[in-house]
Design a protein around this motif. Structure first.
Motif, PDB file in Angstrom:
ATOM      1  N   LEU A 187      42.246  42.160  15.325  1.00  0.00           N
ATOM      2  CA  LEU A 187      40.917  42.704  15.607  1.00  0.00           C
ATOM      3  C   LEU A 187      40.342  43.455  14.415  1.00  0.00           C
ATOM      4  O   LEU A 187      39.125  43.541  14.253  1.00  0.00           O
ATOM      5  N   ILE A 188      41.210  44.004  13.567  1.00  0.00           N
ATOM      6  CA  ILE A 188      40.777  44.833  12.429  1.00  0.00           C
ATOM      7  C   ILE A 188      40.724  44.059  11.129  1.00  0.00           C
ATOM      8  O   ILE A 188      39.843  44.266  10.287  1.00  0.00           O
ATOM      9  N   ASP A 189      41.672  43.160  10.900  1.00  0.00           N
ATOM     10  CA  ASP A 189      41.870  42.521   9.599  1.00  0.00           C
ATOM     11  C   ASP A 189      41.774  41.005   9.751  1.00  0.00           C
ATOM     12  O   ASP A 189      42.525  40.395  10.512  1.00  0.00           O
ATOM     13  N   ARG A 190      40.869  40.363   9.010  1.00  0.00           N
ATOM     14  CA  ARG A 190      40.664  38.911   9.123  1.00  0.00           C
ATOM     15  C   ARG A 190      41.048  38.181   7.828  1.00  0.00           C
ATOM     16  O   ARG A 190      40.594  37.069   7.582  1.00  0.00           O
ATOM     17  N   SER A 191      41.886  38.784   7.015  1.00  0.00           N
ATOM     18  CA  SER A 191      42.127  38.235   5.682  1.00  0.00           C
ATOM     19  C   SER A 191      42.890  36.910   5.687  1.00  0.00           C
ATOM     20  O   SER A 191      42.867  36.187   4.694  1.00  0.00           O
ATOM     21  N   ALA A 192      43.557  36.570   6.777  1.00  0.00           N
ATOM     22  CA  ALA A 192      44.324  35.311   6.802  1.00  0.00           C
ATOM     23  C   ALA A 192      43.510  34.126   7.291  1.00  0.00           C
ATOM     24  O   ALA A 192      44.070  33.033   7.458  1.00  0.00           O
ATOM     25  N   ASP A 193      42.225  34.277   7.484  1.00  0.00           N
ATOM     26  CA  ASP A 193      41.416  33.213   8.079  1.00  0.00           C
ATOM     27  C   ASP A 193      41.523  31.903   7.301  1.00  0.00           C
ATOM     28  O   ASP A 193      41.835  30.844   7.861  1.00  0.00           O
ATOM     29  N   GLN A 194      41.281  31.945   5.998  1.00  0.00           N
ATOM     30  CA  GLN A 194      41.332  30.720   5.196  1.00  0.00           C
ATOM     31  C   GLN A 194      42.758  30.184   5.090  1.00  0.00           C
ATOM     32  O   GLN A 194      42.975  28.965   5.050  1.00  0.00           O
ATOM     33  N   LEU A 195      43.745  31.076   5.050  1.00  0.00           N
ATOM     34  CA  LEU A 195      45.141  30.656   5.013  1.00  0.00           C
ATOM     35  C   LEU A 195      45.493  29.892   6.287  1.00  0.00           C
ATOM     36  O   LEU A 195      46.131  28.827   6.233  1.00  0.00           O
ATOM     37  N   ILE A 196      45.090  30.415   7.428  1.00  0.00           N
ATOM     38  CA  ILE A 196      45.360  29.746   8.699  1.00  0.00           C
ATOM     39  C   ILE A 196      44.661  28.393   8.736  1.00  0.00           C
ATOM     40  O   ILE A 196      45.234  27.386   9.184  1.00  0.00           O
ATOM     41  N   ALA A 304      35.486  44.267  13.048  1.00  0.00           N
ATOM     42  CA  ALA A 304      36.599  44.299  12.092  1.00  0.00           C
ATOM     43  C   ALA A 304      36.282  45.284  10.968  1.00  0.00           C
ATOM     44  O   ALA A 304      35.118  45.601  10.706  1.00  0.00           O
ATOM     45  N   ALA A 305      37.312  45.788  10.323  1.00  0.00           N
ATOM     46  CA  ALA A 305      37.103  46.665   9.170  1.00  0.00           C
ATOM     47  C   ALA A 305      36.394  45.885   8.065  1.00  0.00           C
ATOM     48  O   ALA A 305      36.472  44.652   8.009  1.00  0.00           O
ATOM     49  N   PRO A 306      35.695  46.571   7.163  1.00  0.00           N
ATOM     50  CA  PRO A 306      35.101  45.877   6.011  1.00  0.00           C
ATOM     51  C   PRO A 306      36.179  45.131   5.225  1.00  0.00           C
ATOM     52  O   PRO A 306      37.337  45.567   5.167  1.00  0.00           O
ATOM     53  N   ALA A 307      35.795  44.029   4.615  1.00  0.00           N
ATOM     54  CA  ALA A 307      36.774  43.175   3.937  1.00  0.00           C
ATOM     55  C   ALA A 307      37.549  43.899   2.846  1.00  0.00           C
ATOM     56  O   ALA A 307      38.705  43.561   2.571  1.00  0.00           O
ATOM     57  N   ASP A 308      36.965  44.918   2.234  1.00  0.00           N
ATOM     58  CA  ASP A 308      37.698  45.628   1.181  1.00  0.00           C
ATOM     59  C   ASP A 308      38.771  46.560   1.761  1.00  0.00           C
ATOM     60  O   ASP A 308      39.495  47.211   0.993  1.00  0.00           O
ATOM     61  N   HIS A 309      38.917  46.583   3.076  1.00  0.00           N
ATOM     62  CA  HIS A 309      39.998  47.332   3.719  1.00  0.00           C
ATOM     63  C   HIS A 309      40.986  46.401   4.398  1.00  0.00           C
ATOM     64  O   HIS A 309      41.845  46.850   5.168  1.00  0.00           O
ATOM     65  N   TRP A 310      40.913  45.101   4.131  1.00  0.00           N
ATOM     66  CA  TRP A 310      41.871  44.153   4.674  1.00  0.00           C
ATOM     67  C   TRP A 310      43.119  44.123   3.790  1.00  0.00           C
ATOM     68  O   TRP A 310      43.104  44.524   2.618  1.00  0.00           O
ATOM     69  N   GLN A 311      44.206  43.582   4.337  1.00  0.00           N
ATOM     70  CA  GLN A 311      45.482  43.545   3.623  1.00  0.00           C
ATOM     71  C   GLN A 311      45.489  42.520   2.478  1.00  0.00           C
ATOM     72  O   GLN A 311      45.989  42.763   1.412  1.00  0.00           O
TER      73      GLN A 311
END
Length: 312
Positions: A187-196, A304-311
């Motif tokens: 819910l907070i971090d979407r950084s794996a979207d393209q990887l998935i 979701a958190a802003p992208a600059d706060h994703w893992q």
């Protein structure tokens, strides 16, 4: 619980998988200790539940997670029919060695602790600790993992790790059948979207771990101020509070939304949820099945958190 195809492995798994990391205690990661007897009873409850999928790793608690699972399996004479168990090879915790020989030692230790002679699914764990070129080199750890599959000691192999750019490189090798990503599709971090997307397009099964981000997306910002095993940034905490408020406004438990954010994604074969108490097994199943209104998902998509706060 209905079963889904695990990519092209031929295995079928439920939308939920119980994770063995918290069973090992590991207070540095999770913030609390877990008594061994409670951990064993939790595994017993998993084995009696409709969730026939359990994931662990050699490195969880220096092998403690596997020992706990092995105790529970020994009591019932091994894996029940149709139950899927995955584990992971790890680097040496003392020296950092992640050679082919270490992969073999890690496997052998897992088989002994689990009381099994072969595995259904074996993953290379946290390869971010060695250079990609070293991992993929002739005679290196990935080659050893392939050899283990060829020998029949593991029916299927995968890779489990964090940094999405590095994981994308492993996906692109064509060696692996399964990708496990964690803390990066929540819910907070979407950084794996393209990887998935890339893994799904390449035919790999995707397992999504840590939908609670280590606990905060189950307990809330006030009850757990850490995300992905570290203190959460104030920006992340603020977004979690907004997510909590949105869920409360619809009468939906935060944990239910956190789990179903992942399980409702058609690209994801199974979502790994850690539990440390027997009663959490049935509670997790209820949360995964709880009806959630579509309008809440529209709201959560923007929180979701802003992208600059994703893992990443």
């Amino acid at each position: 619980m209905p079963l889904r195809e695990l990519g092209g492995t031929g295995l079928r798994v439920p939308e939920i998988c119980f994770g063995g990391g918290p069973l090992a205690g590991m207070p540095a990661a999770f913030g609390y200790e877990v008594p061994e007897e409670r951990a064993v009873e939790t595994v017993r409850r998993v084995l009696r539940s409709p969730v026939c999928f359990l994931d662990t790793a050699a490195g969880y608690g220096g092998g403690r997670s596997e020992r706990v699972i092995g105790r529970a399996l020994a009591e019932i004479g091994g894996l029940p029919p149709g139950f899927v168990l995955s584990t992971k090879v790890d680097r040496d915790g003392a020296s950092g060695d992640y050679s082919a020989a270490q992969v073999r030692r890690s496997l052998e230790g897992s088989l002994e602790r689990l009381g099994l002679d072969r595995l259904q699914l074996l993953l290379l764990h946290d390869p971010e600790h060695i250079p990609f070129e070293e991992a993929m080199a002739k005679g290196g750890p990935v080659a050893e993992l392939v050899r283990i599959r060829e020998e029949g000691l593991a029916a299927h192999i995968g890779v489990a790790g964090g940094p999405v750019g590095l994981m994308a490189r492993y996906v692109a090798t064509g060696v692996f059948e399964v990708l496990l990503t964690h803390n990066r599709w929540t819910l907070i971090d979407r950084s794996a979207d393209q990887l998935i997307d890339a893994a799904h397009a390449a035919g790999l099964a995707v397992l999504n771990g840590a939908p609670f981000g280590g606990g905060i997306l189950a307990k809330g910002a006030a009850g757990h101020g850490r995300y992905a095993y570290a203190e959460a940034d104030p920006v992340v905490l603020a977004q979690v509070r907004r997510i909590e408020a949105a869920c409360a406004g619809h009468g939906v438990p935060l944990a239910a939304a956190a789990i179903q954010f992942s399980t409702r994604d058609p690209r994801i074969a199974s979502t790994i949820v850690g539990v440390t108490r027997p009663e959490r097994v049935e509670e997790t199943v209820r949360l995964a099945r709880r009806p959630i209104p579509e309008e809440l998902w529209h709201t959560l998509d923007g929180l979701a958190a802003p992208a600059d706060h994703w893992q990443f």
